[in-house]
Enzyme design. Sequence first.
Site, PDB file in Angstrom:
ATOM      1  N   ARG A 254      -9.482  27.481 -18.238  1.00  0.00           N
ATOM      2  CA  ARG A 254      -8.077  26.985 -18.183  1.00  0.00           C
ATOM      3  C   ARG A 254      -7.080  27.686 -19.100  1.00  0.00           C
ATOM      4  O   ARG A 254      -5.908  27.324 -19.088  1.00  0.00           O
ATOM      5  CB  ARG A 254      -8.012  25.479 -18.436  1.00  0.00           C
ATOM      6  CG  ARG A 254      -8.942  24.633 -17.584  1.00  0.00           C
ATOM      7  CD  ARG A 254      -8.680  24.789 -16.111  1.00  0.00           C
ATOM      8  NE  ARG A 254      -9.451  23.828 -15.319  1.00  0.00           N
ATOM      9  CZ  ARG A 254      -9.779  24.027 -14.055  1.00  0.00           C
ATOM     10  NH1 ARG A 254      -9.414  25.145 -13.424  1.00  0.00           N
ATOM     11  NH2 ARG A 254     -10.454  23.106 -13.393  1.00  0.00           N
TER      12      ARG A 254
ATOM     13  N   ASN B 206      -8.828  31.961 -12.110  1.00  0.00           N
ATOM     14  CA  ASN B 206      -7.720  31.093 -11.661  1.00  0.00           C
ATOM     15  C   ASN B 206      -7.021  30.374 -12.809  1.00  0.00           C
ATOM     16  O   ASN B 206      -6.845  29.159 -12.803  1.00  0.00           O
ATOM     17  CB  ASN B 206      -8.196  30.099 -10.588  1.00  0.00           C
ATOM     18  CG  ASN B 206      -9.229  29.114 -11.106  1.00  0.00           C
ATOM     19  OD1 ASN B 206      -9.933  29.405 -12.075  1.00  0.00           O
ATOM     20  ND2 ASN B 206      -9.316  27.966 -10.489  1.00  0.00           N
TER      21      ASN B 206
ATOM     22  N   ASP C 120     -12.102  33.027  -6.742  1.00  0.00           N
ATOM     23  CA  ASP C 120     -12.707  31.704  -6.699  1.00  0.00           C
ATOM     24  C   ASP C 120     -11.649  30.618  -6.609  1.00  0.00           C
ATOM     25  O   ASP C 120     -10.653  30.635  -7.320  1.00  0.00           O
ATOM     26  CB  ASP C 120     -13.568  31.470  -7.945  1.00  0.00           C
ATOM     27  CG  ASP C 120     -14.268  30.137  -7.894  1.00  0.00           C
ATOM     28  OD1 ASP C 120     -15.008  29.906  -6.926  1.00  0.00           O
ATOM     29  OD2 ASP C 120     -14.052  29.304  -8.789  1.00  0.00           O
TER      30      ASP C 120
ATOM     31  N   ASP D  10     -20.055  25.835 -12.698  1.00  0.00           N
ATOM     32  CA  ASP D  10     -18.718  25.626 -12.110  1.00  0.00           C
ATOM     33  C   ASP D  10     -17.942  24.586 -12.925  1.00  0.00           C
ATOM     34  O   ASP D  10     -17.177  23.782 -12.378  1.00  0.00           O
ATOM     35  CB  ASP D  10     -18.821  25.224 -10.627  1.00  0.00           C
ATOM     36  CG  ASP D  10     -17.488  25.365  -9.880  1.00  0.00           C
ATOM     37  OD1 ASP D  10     -16.507  25.852 -10.482  1.00  0.00           O
ATOM     38  OD2 ASP D  10     -17.432  24.979  -8.698  1.00  0.00           O
TER      39      ASP D  10
ATOM     40  N   GLY E 110     -13.285  19.161  -8.764  1.00  0.00           N
ATOM     41  CA  GLY E 110     -14.000  19.769  -9.881  1.00  0.00           C
ATOM     42  C   GLY E 110     -14.446  18.787 -10.945  1.00  0.00           C
ATOM     43  O   GLY E 110     -13.822  17.751 -11.163  1.00  0.00           O
TER      44      GLY E 110
HETATM   45 ZN    ZN Z   1     -15.379  28.086  -6.281  1.00  0.00          ZN
END
Ligand code: ZN
Length: 430
Positions: A66, A96, A154, A307, A326
């Site tokens: 993050r 990301n 991703d 993940d 998530g």
């Molecule tokens: Zn993913």
Amino acid sequence: MKLLIANGHLIDPAAPENTGMSVLIEDGRVSGWLRPNEKPPEGCETFDASGLLVAPGFIDMHVHLREPGQEHKETIASGCAAAVAGGWTSVCPMPNTQPVNDNAAITRYMIEQAERAGSANVFPVGAITKSSDGSELAEMGEMKAAGAVAVSDDGRPVPSAGIMRRAMQYAKDFDLPVVDHCEDKSLSTGGVMHEGKVSLLLGLKGMPALAEELDVVRDILLAHETGAHIHIAHVSTKGAIEAVRRAKNESISVTCEVTPHHFTLIDKAVEGYDTNTKMAPPLRSEEHLEAVLEALKDGTIDAIATDHAPHHQDEKALEYDRAPFGITGLETAVGLALNELVHKGVIDLARLVELCSTNPARIFRLKDRGTLKPGSIADVTIIDPELSWTYRNSDSRSKSRNSPFDGWQFQGKVVTVVVAGQLVFQNTAA
Ligand SMILES: [Zn+2]
């Protein structure tokens, strides 16, 4: 500075015999192994690992830290603290962030922040396309030079086969694996859980297994044609696993990872509408979980990756349809792998080390890691296989609390973690 990890049960693919072996560390590297009756050199600090498992440092190929951009959910420092508490000496953050890690400056920034934090190693994964918007290729060569170990979009899978084909050709030129989030959004958009009996019953919109499988098959064909190495992220369906198994038999350069939640939970867990059961790919049905276990057993699955996807409590407190996808996972992964895989006889400890360390190092070409053989970097994960403990979200080192495993009991805990010869984590309370 010399450190001796003495008398542990060494689990390393390079270890010929392993009980009571001691690992000698000098200047951040393993300098040798000592047999039970061999005398250590003078001036050695000794860590008594009797009764403990000593493994090459675990490498999490798939996390979300993050930072930059969403530091209220996690920072590189807090994510690394959670990582080492969970036994991970290295983590590979996905691109990301905000902005997206699609250039050398951000890649470098992430590594510098990790060095400042001084716990886990961070090996960033750069974006495939600029801003991960699926149109223009990112500067892969420059990101690699800055320290990126792979590329991925991703979370925002590349929709165009044409762009993905060019990305694979480009990535191959730089010897970068392509980490592939496989999801055909034309089938999954609007979905919030696995499409099946349970989604019908709950009245929630489903994401079909086919959405994952179509992309897996497409990208295996592209990998075959381009010769690129693709690494399927968070594989979760029977059909996707069968496609990977076939591709491996045909010597196509494909590897894959599974998350702890996909080998532990199924879609029935969504019945209480706990938003900590919402993730992408979603928790699948029993037959998919069975296929995952089979693939962990037979070697089709190469790695366990968390993940780890931290979200703020207020965001996850929304209704199921609107909550973000998530869950966190760094601190529960090893406990889940021991409970669900090792203690239940699905895999043995040597295979666990292969899945969490040796294979991730090989797939991301992390030199001198994934083993403790003399000469390798002294990243070490030490586990007490007997220690029973309860995971509490409130104790987490992560800035976020979105785990469905709050209150779960585990047998076997990471008790000490060494990164580059330094003790960076020691368990205090059982
Ligand atoms: Zn993913």
